[in-house]
Write a protein that holds these residues in place. Structure first.
Motif, mmCIF file in Angstrom:
data_model
loop_
_atom_site.group_PDB
_atom_site.id
_atom_site.type_symbol
_atom_site.label_atom_id
_atom_site.label_comp_id
_atom_site.label_asym_id
_atom_site.label_seq_id
_atom_site.Cartn_x
_atom_site.Cartn_y
_atom_site.Cartn_z
ATOM 1 N N LEU A 24 0.475 -1.367 -0.231
ATOM 2 C CA LEU A 24 -0.183 -0.494 -0.040
ATOM 3 C C LEU A 24 0.744 0.804 -0.142
ATOM 4 O O LEU A 24 1.829 1.627 0.740
ATOM 5 N N CYS A 25 0.981 1.647 -1.208
ATOM 6 C CA CYS A 25 2.095 3.397 -1.368
ATOM 7 C C CYS A 25 0.907 4.015 -1.887
ATOM 8 O O CYS A 25 -0.747 3.876 -1.973
ATOM 9 N N ASP A 26 1.791 5.444 -1.517
ATOM 10 C CA ASP A 26 0.543 6.733 -1.575
ATOM 11 C C ASP A 26 -0.470 6.368 -3.200
ATOM 12 O O ASP A 26 -1.422 6.759 -2.969
ATOM 13 N N GLU A 27 0.242 5.699 -4.246
ATOM 14 C CA GLU A 27 -0.333 5.781 -5.324
ATOM 15 C C GLU A 27 -2.188 4.861 -5.626
ATOM 16 O O GLU A 27 -3.140 5.300 -5.475
ATOM 17 N N ASN A 28 -1.298 3.769 -4.092
ATOM 18 C CA ASN A 28 -2.711 2.929 -4.338
ATOM 19 C C ASN A 28 -3.999 3.859 -3.314
ATOM 20 O O ASN A 28 -5.287 3.505 -3.773
ATOM 21 N N VAL A 29 -2.991 4.319 -2.401
ATOM 22 C CA VAL A 29 -4.268 4.500 -2.019
ATOM 23 C C VAL A 29 -5.368 5.620 -2.874
ATOM 24 O O VAL A 29 -6.808 5.431 -1.991
ATOM 25 N N ARG A 30 -4.240 6.261 -3.954
ATOM 26 C CA ARG A 30 -5.740 6.941 -4.268
ATOM 27 C C ARG A 30 -6.733 6.676 -5.022
ATOM 28 O O ARG A 30 -8.078 7.292 -5.655
ATOM 29 N N GLN A 31 -5.859 5.790 -5.682
ATOM 30 C CA GLN A 31 -6.336 4.812 -6.121
ATOM 31 C C GLN A 31 -8.244 4.158 -5.301
ATOM 32 O O GLN A 31 -9.162 4.535 -6.335
ATOM 33 N N ALA A 32 -7.661 3.679 -4.465
ATOM 34 C CA ALA A 32 -8.601 3.439 -3.702
ATOM 35 C C ALA A 32 -9.533 4.433 -3.760
ATOM 36 O O ALA A 32 -11.234 3.919 -3.424
ATOM 37 N N GLU A 33 -9.669 5.244 -2.988
ATOM 38 C CA GLU A 33 -9.865 6.788 -2.820
ATOM 39 C C GLU A 33 -11.206 6.885 -4.203
ATOM 40 O O GLU A 33 -13.318 6.396 -4.050
ATOM 41 N N ARG A 34 -10.748 6.852 -5.374
ATOM 42 C CA ARG A 34 -12.050 6.200 -6.641
ATOM 43 C C ARG A 34 -12.746 5.048 -6.448
ATOM 44 O O ARG A 34 -13.333 5.622 -6.553
ATOM 45 N N THR A 35 -11.688 4.444 -6.253
ATOM 46 C CA THR A 35 -12.252 2.700 -6.439
ATOM 47 C C THR A 35 -13.923 3.232 -5.299
ATOM 48 O O THR A 35 -15.382 3.110 -5.496
ATOM 49 N N TYR A 36 -13.806 3.727 -3.887
ATOM 50 C CA TYR A 36 -14.738 3.915 -2.894
ATOM 51 C C TYR A 36 -16.083 5.032 -3.260
ATOM 52 O O TYR A 36 -16.581 4.674 -2.306
ATOM 53 N N GLY A 37 -15.459 5.921 -4.024
ATOM 54 C CA GLY A 37 -15.834 7.363 -3.947
ATOM 55 C C GLY A 37 -16.011 7.941 -2.974
ATOM 56 O O GLY A 37 -17.129 8.459 -2.062
#
Lengths: 614, 543
Positions: A24-37
Motif C-alpha cells: 500500500l503506497c501512496d499511489e494505491n491509496v489514491r486509487q482506492a479513493e476513486r474506487t470507493y468514492g
C-alpha cells in the motif's frame, strides 16, 4: 452489497493488516479513493514545512529516511504538488530521477526511492549527489528518499570501490554518524537528514485516529437498521470505545497512545501506515476466520444478530489476535502490545478481582460499564469454570483465554492512578513502571516537577547501588560505583576506588536526571558543580527496559534475575564514570596517600565504606 | 660451550639462534624453528600476558627502553634480552598460602595486639624461618592488614585453578604485583610460565608500532603507581628485591604480519582511557591469545607455502544442539587448523631433505655416520643408539625416524598450544560427545569489540573487519569471501548463515555493544571509546 452497506467500511478495509495492503503506497491509496468514492484519509506530512524551508530558504539538500510506511514518498509528492502546481501528470514519471527547475539557475533532482533506481542510475548519480552533499554545487540540490540501511550501503559501496575518493569515505562516515546520533545536520555537510521514523508524536497518533474515527462517511450508518434498536453493530461499538466521550476522554485510546510512546522510547517505532493498520483493525477485526480477519457490514450484522461479540473484541484486535501469527508479526504495530505482555502479565489483586469479584470496588470500576465486551462476555466463562472446575481441560483452557481477554480489557480501561497501586494498568504489563516512566518523561520535558523527579532519582540511585554492590542496601543519598578489581563474570563487587557521589550537593559532583535532547529519553548522569568544568562524563540513558530494571531492583528484585543486557549497560556506565572521575579528581591527599574502599552495610542499610589508605 | 646454535636448521627468512639461547630441554629442533622457542601449551593466555609484562616491568625498573626493536648487523640479529623478576615471596605467601589471617581477623580477640601475636604464633608454628613481623609497622592495625590481603586476593587471575602457591598470580598491575613461576626452592622451573610471554614480548618488540605501544604501556601501567600496586608494595617484604633471572627465548621471523596486528590491538585497547586499566587486561589477554593462535596458523601456512588461503575461524553463534550445518562447518574448520602444524613440520623437513648437504650425505659412502652427525647438528636430534656406524639405520631411515618424531602429537606440542589457547580465550568450545568447534563466549566478544571499534561502526562493517583482521567469519557475506566461493553453493545453507549472523548481533546487543536503529541498520558501539573523540569527528568533514 446491499443498500445499507457503508462504503467507508470497504474503503477502510484496504488499510487493514491484509496481504494486499503490504504494498500500500501512496499511489494505491489514491486509487482506492476513486474506487470507493469516499473522501480520502489525510495523514499529516509532519516534516513538509521543514523540507520546504531547507530546500527553498536554506538551499540545502534533503534526505528523508525512515522505514517503509513512514511517508517518505508522501512527503516528496506533497512537496512536488505544492511547488509545481499543475504538473501532476509528471508524477511519478518513468525515470527514477526527476529533474526540475527549483528556481532560476537552480536544479532540483528528486530521487523518490533510492532502492527503486537501477545500479547504473545509482552509479550515474553518485558523483553529482556527493558533490551536492559536500556543498560543492549549490546550483544543484537533491531531494532523496531512502531507508537508512540503503542509504548507508549506497555510500559504503561507493567508499569501498577501488580508487574511491577520500571524500566518499568521509561522506559515508558522516552519514553513519548522523544516523547513529540521530542528528539532522552536521558541520561541513550541505544536508538535512530527516528521519521520519523519529517524527512520532501524540499529535500524529491523534490525527490519524481522528481522521478515521470522525470521517464524515460514518454518517451513512445512520440509515442502517442496526443503529435503530436491536443489538449494537460491533463496528460502531468499537468506534465508540475509541471516541472521546463528552467529558471523559477514551481511556482505550489514551492507553494506546501511552503504549506507543513507551514503545518509541524503547526504539520500537511504529510507522504512520501502521497506525492506520491499528485503528482499522480495532474497528473491523474479526477473529472467527483468520482468512477473513476484517468485518464488512454484512458480517457485522451477522455478529450482532447472533451476539457473537467474542469475535469482534476490540481489545483483542488491538493486539492483532484476529490475525494469523505470521501476519501479526508482519505488522509491527501489534508487536508493541506483544512486547508489553498485555494479557499474560498479571498480579494477584487483579486476577482475584476478575475471578472472585473481590475487591468489589475494583470489580465495579471495571465491569459496571460497557457490558458487551465485559460482563456479558466473561460471565458465561466464569460460570462454566466454577460449575465444572478444572475437571475438564477444555474448560480450563477456555477460561484461561477468557481471563487473558479480560486482563487485556482491564489494561485498556483501568484509570491511570487507581486507588490501589497494584491495580495500575501497568501492572498488567512487563513494564510495571511504564506509567511512572511516562510521568518522569513528562516532568523532565516540562522542566518542572522537581517533586516528581526527585523520588525517581532516589529510587534509581538505590537500584544502582544494589545492582553494583550486590547488597540489599537502602542507600539513596550517595551513588557508589562498586565493583571488582578487573573484569570478572560477576560484575557486582564491594570495592570502590572513588568515594560515593552525592545525590544532591552543591560542593561536588552530584547525580542528575535530565532529558537527552536527541533521543528524548531520561538520562542519569554525573553533574559537575558550577565552578568546575571538565570533559564530558558518559551518562546512562534510561530506556524503559533499563528504567524498569533499576526500579525493580530498587524495590527488591535480584539484579541478575531480570536482564543481562541491563546489567552490562550499567557496568559500562560504572567503568567509564569511575575512569572519568578518577582522571578529574586527583584522589591523592597531600601526603600522596590514596584511598581504596571496601563497602559494607551500615545499621540502616546505608553503604558504609571501610577505607584503606595507601 | 662451543657455538652450537649457529648450526641449527632455520626456517626460510628466520634469524640465527643466539648462542645465549639455552637448548637444554630441546630434543628435536623442528617445531621451534618454525614457530619459536617456545609456545607452551600449559601456559594460559593470562600467564602469557603476565610473563610479557614481567619483562616490561623489569626494563622499566632498570630504566631501559621497553622495546628496542631488532638490531641490524649484516641483517637482523635476534634480541638477547635478559631480565629478572622479584621473588616477592612474602606477598605471595600472604595471598596464596596463609590460611589464618581471615580467621584471626574475624575472631574474638578484641585487642589488636592479641591478634598480631596470635597470627605470628601460627606463622612460627607452620612456616619455620618465615619472618613477617615487619608488617606490624606498616599497618595501623591487624584489621587493616587483613582487609588489604583480602582485597588483593580478589585480584587473583585464574583463581579457579588449584596450582601450587608459587604458581599463582594476581593481575599484573604494577611491579609489586608480579611473581616468577618457581618451585619451592625458588628456582625458576617454569611449570606454567614457559616463554610464551617472551614470544609475545618479542612480537611486540618487532612490530612497527612498538614505540606507540611503549608510550601507552608506560602511561597506563608501567609508569603509574596504582593503588593496588601500592597496597601490594606495603605487604611485600624485604625479599622483594631478590630476582629470578633468565634470558629470553627464540622467535624466528624478524617481521611478520601478525606482529603489527598485535601491536594494533594493544594500541587500540590501551588507548581506551575511559576504562580502568585493570579492566583492559582481560581483553588484552584474549586478543593477544587470538593473535598468537593466528600466528601459529599463519606460520604453518607460510612454511607449507602452497599459497592456499588460511582456513577461516568459522564461529557457531547459533549454538543449536546436535549435528547441524553451522556447527559442522565450524568443527571442520577446527579440524583443518589442527592438521596445519603437522603439514608445516613435514614441509620444514622436506626443505632440508632437498638441500645440497643432505644430498651429499645420501651420496656419501659414510652416509650413516654423516647423517647422524648432520641431523644432530641441524635438528639437535640424537636418538639413543649404538655409536657404531655400521649398526646405524640408513640415512633415509634416520630422516624418516626424525620425521615420525616431528609428527608426534603427544606431550607438549604446538598443536596442543593452539588448542588450549583458543579454548582459554573463549573462542573454542569442547563438549563431551558433541566434539570441538568455534563458539565465542561473552568475554571474547567483548574483547573483539573493544579492540576493533572506535566510533560506532555499522554491524556489516564490523563483520568485514573481523574477517580481514582475524579471519573470523560469521555471516553469509564473509563466508562467501573467506571461503573464496565465486559460484556455487555456500558451505552451509544461506538461511542458517543469516541466522548465525543475527544471533551474533543479538549476543552483542545483550552485551551492550549494539545500537539498532531500524530493521535495516545497526551499529556496533564501543562504550569505552572516548566521549570527546566521538565529538571530534566533526573535523573529518573539513579535512
Amino acid at each position: 452489497m446491499t443498500q445499507t452497506d457503508n462504503q467507508l467500511v470497504d474503503f477502510l478495509r484496504t488499510f487493514g493488516p491484509i496481504a494486499t495492503s503490504d504494498s500500500l503506497c501512496d499511489e494505491n491509496v489514491r486509487q482506492a479513493e476513486r474506487t470507493y468514492g469516499v473522501q480520502g484519509i489525510t495523514t499529516p506530512a509532519a516534516r513538509l514545512d521543514d523540507v520546504k524551508r531547507t530546500l527553498l530558504d536554506d538551499g540545502l539538500n534533503v534526505i528523508l529516511t525512515g522505514t517503509a510506511g513512514d511517508g517518505k514518498t508522501f512527503h516528496i509528492r506533497q512537496f512536488f504538488m505544492e511547488r509545481f502546481p499543475g504538473r501532476e501528470a509528471e508524477w511519478p514519471g518513468e525515470a527514477g530521477v526527476l529533474s526540475l527547475e527549483l528556481a532560476p539557475g537552480r536544479e532540483l533532482r528528486i530521487i523518490r526511492d533510492l532502492s527503486e533506481i537501477s545500479d547504473t542510475e545509482k552509479e550515474a548519480e553518485l558523483e553529482a549527489l556527493s558533490a551536492a552533499l559536500l556543498g560543492q554545487t549549490p546550483e544543484r540540490l537533491y531531494l532523496v528518499a531512502a531507508n537508512d540501511g540503503q542509504l548507508l550501503k549506497y555510500f559504503r559501496d561507493a567508499a569501498q570501490r577501488p580508487g574511491a575518493a577520500a571524500s566518499s569515505r568521509r561522506l559515508q562516515q558522516s552519514i553513519a554518524k548522523m544516523l547513529r546520533e540521530e542528528r539532522e545536520d552536521l558541520v561541513g555537510l550541505s544536508l538535512r537528514l530527516f528521519n521520519l521514523s523519529r517524527t512520532w508524536s501524540e499529535k500524529v497518533v491523534d490525527g490519524i485516529f481522528d481522521a478515521v474515527l470522525e470521517h464524515p462517511g460514518w454518517g451513512a450508518c445512520d440509515a442502517c437498521p442496526s443503529s435503530n434498536g436491536g443489538n449494537p453493530c460491533p463496528i460502531q461499538l468499537n468506534r465508540a470505545l475509541l471516541l472521546d466521550g463528552g467529558d471523559a476522554p477514551s481511556s482505550f485510546r489514551n492507553r494506546i497512545r501511552q503504549s506507543l510512546r513507551l514503545a518509541a522510547a524503547n526504539d520500537q517505532h511504529v510507522p504512520i501506515r501502521q497506525l492506520l493498520v491499528l485503528v482499522v483493525n480495532i474497528l473491523l477485526g474479526d477473529a472467527r476466520n483468520p482468512d477473513r480477519p476484517l468485518l464488512d457490514c454484512a458480517t457485522a450484522r451477522k455478529r450482532a444478530a447472533k451476539k457473537e461479540y467474542g469475535c469482534t473484541n476490540p481489545y483483542n484486535n488491538a493486539a492483532g489476535l484476529n490475525l494469523r501469527p505470521e501476519r501479526r508479526r508482519a505488522n509491527r504495530v501489534f508487536n508493541v502490545f506483544e512486547l508489553l505482555g498485555v494479557g499474560y502479565e498479571t498480579n494477584n489483586l487483579i486476577d482475584a478481582m476478575l475471578v472472585q469479584g473481590e475487591p468489589k470496588a475494583l470489580h465495579d470500576m471495571i465491569f459496571e460499564q460497557e457490558p458487551t465486551y465485559g460482563i456479558d462476555l466473561f460471565t458465561p466463562h466464569r460460570k462454566t469454570y466454577f460449575a465444572l472446575g478444572g475437571a475438564e481441560t477444555g474448560v480450563v483452557r477456555e477460561f484461561r483465554s477468557a481471563l487473558e481477554t479480560q486482563r487485556r480489557r482491564a489494561f485498556f480501561r483501568l484509570p491511570e492512578k487507581p486507588p490501589l497501586e497494584a491495580a495500575s494498568p501497568w501492572r498488567l504489563t512487563i513494564f510495571q513502571h511504564g506509567g511512572e516512566y511516562l510521568d518522569l518523561l513528562d516532568a523532565l520535558i516540562s522542566k518542572k516537577g522537581k517533586e516528581v523527579i526527585d523520588p525517581f532519582t532516589r529510587q534509581l540511585v538505590r537500584g544502582l547501588n544494589r545492582a553494583f554492590s550486590g547488597m540489599m542496601t537502602n542507600d539513596e543519598d550517595r551513588l557508589w560505583f562498586a565493583g571488582t578489581i578487573g573484569r570478572t563474570d560477576d560484575p557486582s563487587g564491594r570495592v570502590s576506588t572513588i568515594s560515593g557521589v552525592d545525590r544532591v550537593t552543591t560542593s561536588g559532583v552530584s547525580v542528575r536526571l535530565t532529558l537527552d535532547p536527541v533521543t528524548c529519553r531520561p538520562t542519569l548522569g554525573i553533574a559537575l558543580p558550577k565552578f568546575m568544568s571538565g570533559p564530558p562524563i558518559r551518562s546512562l540513558e534510561l530506556r524503559p527496559l533499563l528504567f524498569e530494571y533499576l526500579m525493580r531492583v530498587a524495590n527488591g528484585s535480584l539484579p541478575a534475575s531480570f536482564s543481562r543486557q541491563c546489567q552490562q549497560e550499567i557496568r559500562h556506565f560504572a567503568l567509564s564514570t569511575t575512569s572519568s572521575l578518577r582522571a578529574m579528581f586527583d584522589e591523592e591527599d597531600e601526603n600522596g596517600r590514596e584511598a581504596v574502599r571496601i563497602l559494607g552495610l551500615g545499621s540502616n542499610g546505608e553503604i558504609q565504606p571501610s577505607v584503606i589508605e595507601v | 660451550m662451543a657455538a652450537k646454535n649457529h648450526h641449527l636448521q632455520l626456517a626460510e627468512g628466520a634469524m640465527r639462534v643466539p648462542e645465549t639461547q639455552k637448548m637444554g630441554s630441546v630434543k628435536l629442533w623442528c617445531e621451534y624453528a618454525i614457530w619459536g622457542l617456545l609456545f607452551y601449551d600449559d601456559q594460559s593466555p593470562w600467564l602469557t600476558l603476565t610473563e610479557c609484562l614481567h619483562i616490561c616491568f623489569d626494563r622499566k625498573r632498570r630504566s631501559l627502553p621497553i622495546f628496542e626493536g631488532v638490531k641490524q648487523v649484516e641483517g637482523p640479529q635476534h634480541e638477547t634480552v635478559a631480565y629478572g623478576i622479584p621473588l616477592n615471596n612474602q606477598l605471595r605467601h600472604l595471598l596464596f598460602r596463609d590460611k589464618e589471617i581471615s580467621r584471626i581477623a574475624s575472631g574474638k580477640a578484641a585487642d589488636d595486639k592479641a591478634k598480631w601475636s596470635a597470627w605470628f604464633a601460627t606463622v612460627d608454628r607452620d612456616y619455620e624461618g618465615l619472618e613477617l613481623r615487619n608488617l606490624q609497622a606498616s599497618f595501623d592495625n591487624f584489621q587493616a592488614m587483613a582487609r588489604s590481603v583480602e582485597l588483593l586476593r580478589t585480584s587473583e587471575i585464574e583463581a579457579f585453578t588449584s596450582k601450587r602457591w608459587t604458581s599463582r598470580h594476581v593481575l599484573p598491575l604494577g611491579s609489586a604485583m608480579v611473581f616468577p613461576d618457581v618451585n619451592s626452592d625458588n628456582s625458576l622451573d617454569r611449570k606454567f610460565m614457559r616463554r610464551t610471554g617472551e614470544m609475545l614480548y618479542l612480537m611486540l618488540n618487532r612490530s612497527s608500532r612498538a614505540g606507540e605501544v611503549e608510550a601507552l604501556l608506560d602511561a597506563r601501567l608501567l609508569g603509574t603507581n596504582s593503588v593496588w600496586n601500592r597496597l601490594a608494595g606495603r605487604l611485600a617484604g624485604p625479599d622483594s628485591d631478590a630476582d629470578a633471572n633468565t634470558t629470553i627465548g627464540y622467535l624466528p621471523m624478524p617481521t611478520h604480519r601478525s606482529y603489527d596486528r598485535l601491536a594494533d590491538d594493544w594500541v587500540a585497547l590501551l588507548s581506551l582511557s575511559s576504562i580502568p586499566v585493570e579492566n583492559v587486561l582481560d581483553p588484552l589477554e584474549r586478543v593477544s591469545g587470538l593473535i598468537q593462535a593466528l600466528y601459529i596458523l599463519e606460520r604453518a601456512q607460510d612454511t607449507v607455502g602452497d599459497g592456499v588461503a588460511l582456513p577461516p575461524f568459522f564461529l557457531d553463534v547459533v549454538g543449536a544442539t546436535g549435528n547441524n550445518a553451522i556447527r559442522k562447518l565450524s568443527s571442520n574448520q577446527y579440524k583443518r587448523h589442527r592438521t596445519l602444524p603437522f603439514e608445516a613440520a613435514e614441509s620444514f623437513i622436506d626443505a632440508f631433505a632437498a638441500s645440497e648437504e643432505w644430498k651429499a650425505v645420501l651420496a656419501s659412502d659414510a652416509g650413516r655416520k654423516e647423517a647422524a652427525d648432520l641431523l644432530a647438528k641441524r635438528f639437535f636430534w640424537s636418538p639413543q643408539r649404538n655409536p657404531n656406524p655400521d649398526t646405524m639405520p640408513s640415512p633415509e631411515n634416520q630422516l624418516a625416524e626424525l620425521r615420525a618424531d616431528s609428527q608426534r602429537a603427544k606431550g607438549h606440542h604446538i598443536g596442543a598450544t593452539f588448542h588450549n589457547h583458543v579454548k582459554q580465550i573463549g573462542l573454542l568450545r569442547t563438549a563431551r560427545r558433541a566434539g570441538t568447534w568455534y563458539a565465542p563466549n561473552d568475554a571474547f566478544l567483548e574483547a573483539l569489540v573493544l579492540a576493533n571499534v572506535t566510533t560506532p561502526m555499522e554491524f556489516g562493517d564490523f563483520l568485514d573487519l573481523i574477517m580481514r583482521r582475524y579471519n573470523i567469519v560469521v555471516g553469509p557475506e564473509e563466508t562467501r569471501t573467506a571461503f573464496q566461493i565465486t559460484s556455487g553453493a555456500l558451505p552451509a545453507p544461506l538461511a542458517d548463515l543469516k541466522e548465525n549472523e543475527r544471533r551474533l548481533e543479538e549476543r552483542l546487543r545483550v552485551l551492550g555493544f549494539v545500537d539498532r536503529k531500524s530493521d535495516d541498520c545497526a551499529f556496533v558501539v564501543n562504550p569505552f571509546h572516548d566521549v570527546e573523540q566521538t565529538a571530534g569527528t566533526d573535523e573529518l568533514v573539513h579535512a
